[in-house]
Design a protein around this motif. Structure first.
Motif, PDB file in Angstrom:
ATOM      1  N   LEU A 101       0.838  -1.200   0.000  1.00  0.00           N
ATOM      2  CA  LEU A 101       0.000   0.000   0.000  1.00  0.00           C
ATOM      3  C   LEU A 101       0.873   1.251   0.000  1.00  0.00           C
ATOM      4  N   PRO A 102       0.425   2.328  -0.649  1.00  0.00           N
ATOM      5  CA  PRO A 102       1.194   3.573  -0.612  1.00  0.00           C
ATOM      6  C   PRO A 102       1.052   4.260   0.737  1.00  0.00           C
ATOM      7  N   ASP A 103       1.939   5.193   1.010  1.00  0.00           N
ATOM      8  CA  ASP A 103       1.921   5.889   2.293  1.00  0.00           C
ATOM      9  C   ASP A 103       0.851   6.972   2.370  1.00  0.00           C
ATOM     10  N   ASP A 104       0.552   7.627   1.238  1.00  0.00           N
ATOM     11  CA  ASP A 104      -0.417   8.730   1.286  1.00  0.00           C
ATOM     12  C   ASP A 104      -1.826   8.173   1.436  1.00  0.00           C
ATOM     13  N   LEU A 105      -2.652   8.885   2.193  1.00  0.00           N
ATOM     14  CA  LEU A 105      -3.966   8.363   2.550  1.00  0.00           C
ATOM     15  C   LEU A 105      -4.913   8.263   1.365  1.00  0.00           C
ATOM     16  N   ALA A 106      -4.900   9.222   0.465  1.00  0.00           N
ATOM     17  CA  ALA A 106      -5.838   9.187  -0.654  1.00  0.00           C
ATOM     18  C   ALA A 106      -5.535   8.024  -1.591  1.00  0.00           C
TER      19      ALA A 106
END
Length: 246
Positions: free
Chosen positions: A138-143
Motif C-alpha cells: 500500500l502507498p503511504d499517502d492516505l488518498a
C-alpha cells in the motif's frame, strides 16, 4: 449497525468506486504510454497480480469473460508488457485516481485503518485474484491508500462471489447472463452462448448472493461499532466525491 447491515451498505458502492479508474482518461493515457490499448491494459493490469501465467489461469480468476477473449487480450498484451509490470502500473493508476478525488475530505485515516483491518482478517483460500492484489504494498499517502483498499475490497467480494456462484450450482456464464444480460456480448459471448434458464437458476443466483454476504461478513465482523461507522462514512464520502467530480 450490525455486520450484515454494514455489508449491505458498503459493498455495493465499493464495487462501483473500485472500477472507476479502469477506463478513466488518465488510465487510458498511461496505457498509451506503455504501448497498449485500454482494454488490454485492463486485462494485463487487473490480472497481472497473478504473474506471467497462462491465459486459462486469468480466465478462471476473472470468471465471466469468454475464454477466447481472455486468450486474445492476455497473450497479445503480454507481448508488449510483462503482466507483473502492468499490474503495478494499473494499481498506480488506481492510486492516482484516489489522489485526484479523495484528498480533500476528512476521515481517510480512519477509513484506511478499518479497511486494512477487514483486509487483514480475510481467509484467502480459493480467492486467487483477491489474494494477488491484496499482496501488493500500500502507498503511504492516505488518498492513494484509500483507493487501493477499495480496489482490494472490491476484488475480495468479487472473488468470493465467483466462489459462491460455483458452489451454488451455477456456471459463471449463467450467473453473468442473469446479472448483466445487456453486457453479455461485451464479455465476448454471442447469441449461441445464451444459456437456457428457468426459475431454479434464479433461485441458485439468490443463494449465491446470500452465500457471498456470509463469506465477506466474516471478515467485516472484526470491526468494532466505531470502526464500522468509520468504514461506512468513508465510503459515503468517496461516493459523494466521485458523484460531484471532486
Amino acid at each position: 449497525m450490525n455486520v450484515q447491515e454494514l455489508v449491505k451498505e458498503v459493498c455495493p458502492p465499493i464495487g462501483e468506486i473500485g472500477h472507476l479508474f479502469y477506463f478513466a482518461p488518465e488510465t487510458l493515457k498511461r496505457a498509451e504510454e506503455l504501448g497498449i490499448d485500454g482494454f488490454r491494459f485492463y486485462f494485463l493490469g487487473r490480472g497481472g497480480v497473478l504473474g506471467d501465467v497462462e491465459y486459462q489461469v486469468v480466465a478462471s480468476a476473472f470468471g465471466y469473460f469468454k475464454e477466447t477473449v481472455v486468450e486474445q487480450m492476455w497473450n497479445s498484451g503480454r507481448e508488449v508488457i510483462s503482466p507483473r509490470k502492468a499490474g503495478r502500473e494499473y494499481l498506480e493508476c488506481a492510486r492516482a485516481y484516489g489522489r485526484t478525488h479523495f484528498s480533500a475530505f476528512r476521515g481517510l485515516g480512519e477509513f484506511c485503518a478499518a479497511a486494512e483491518k477487514v483486509n487483514g482478517s480475510v481467509e484467502r483460500g480459493a480467492l486467487a485474484l483477491y489474494s494477488g492484489v491484496a499482496a501488493e504494498p500500500l502507498p503511504d499517502d492516505l488518498a492513494g491508500r484509500a483507493m487501493q483498499l477499495v480496489v482490494v475490497l472490491r476484488e475480495f467480494r468479487g472473488s468470493a462471489h465467483l466462489l459462491a456462484v460455483v458452489a451454488s450450482g451455477l456456471t459463471p456464464l449463467e450467473a453473468h447472463y442473469m446479472r448483466r444480460p445487456n453486457e453479455f456480448k461485451l464479455f465476448g459471448y454471442g447469441d449461441e452462448d445464451v444459456p437456457a434458464l428457468n426459475d431454479e437458476y434464479r433461485t441458485r443466483l439468490a443463494d449465491a448472493d446470500a452465500l457471498t454476504d456470509r463469506i465477506v461478513a466474516t471478515a467485516f465482523s472484526v470491526l468494532s461499532d466505531a470502526e464500522m461507522d468509520d468504514l461506512a462514512e468513508g465510503v459515503k464520502r468517496m461516493e459523494g466525491a466521485v458523484d460531484s467530480g471532486g
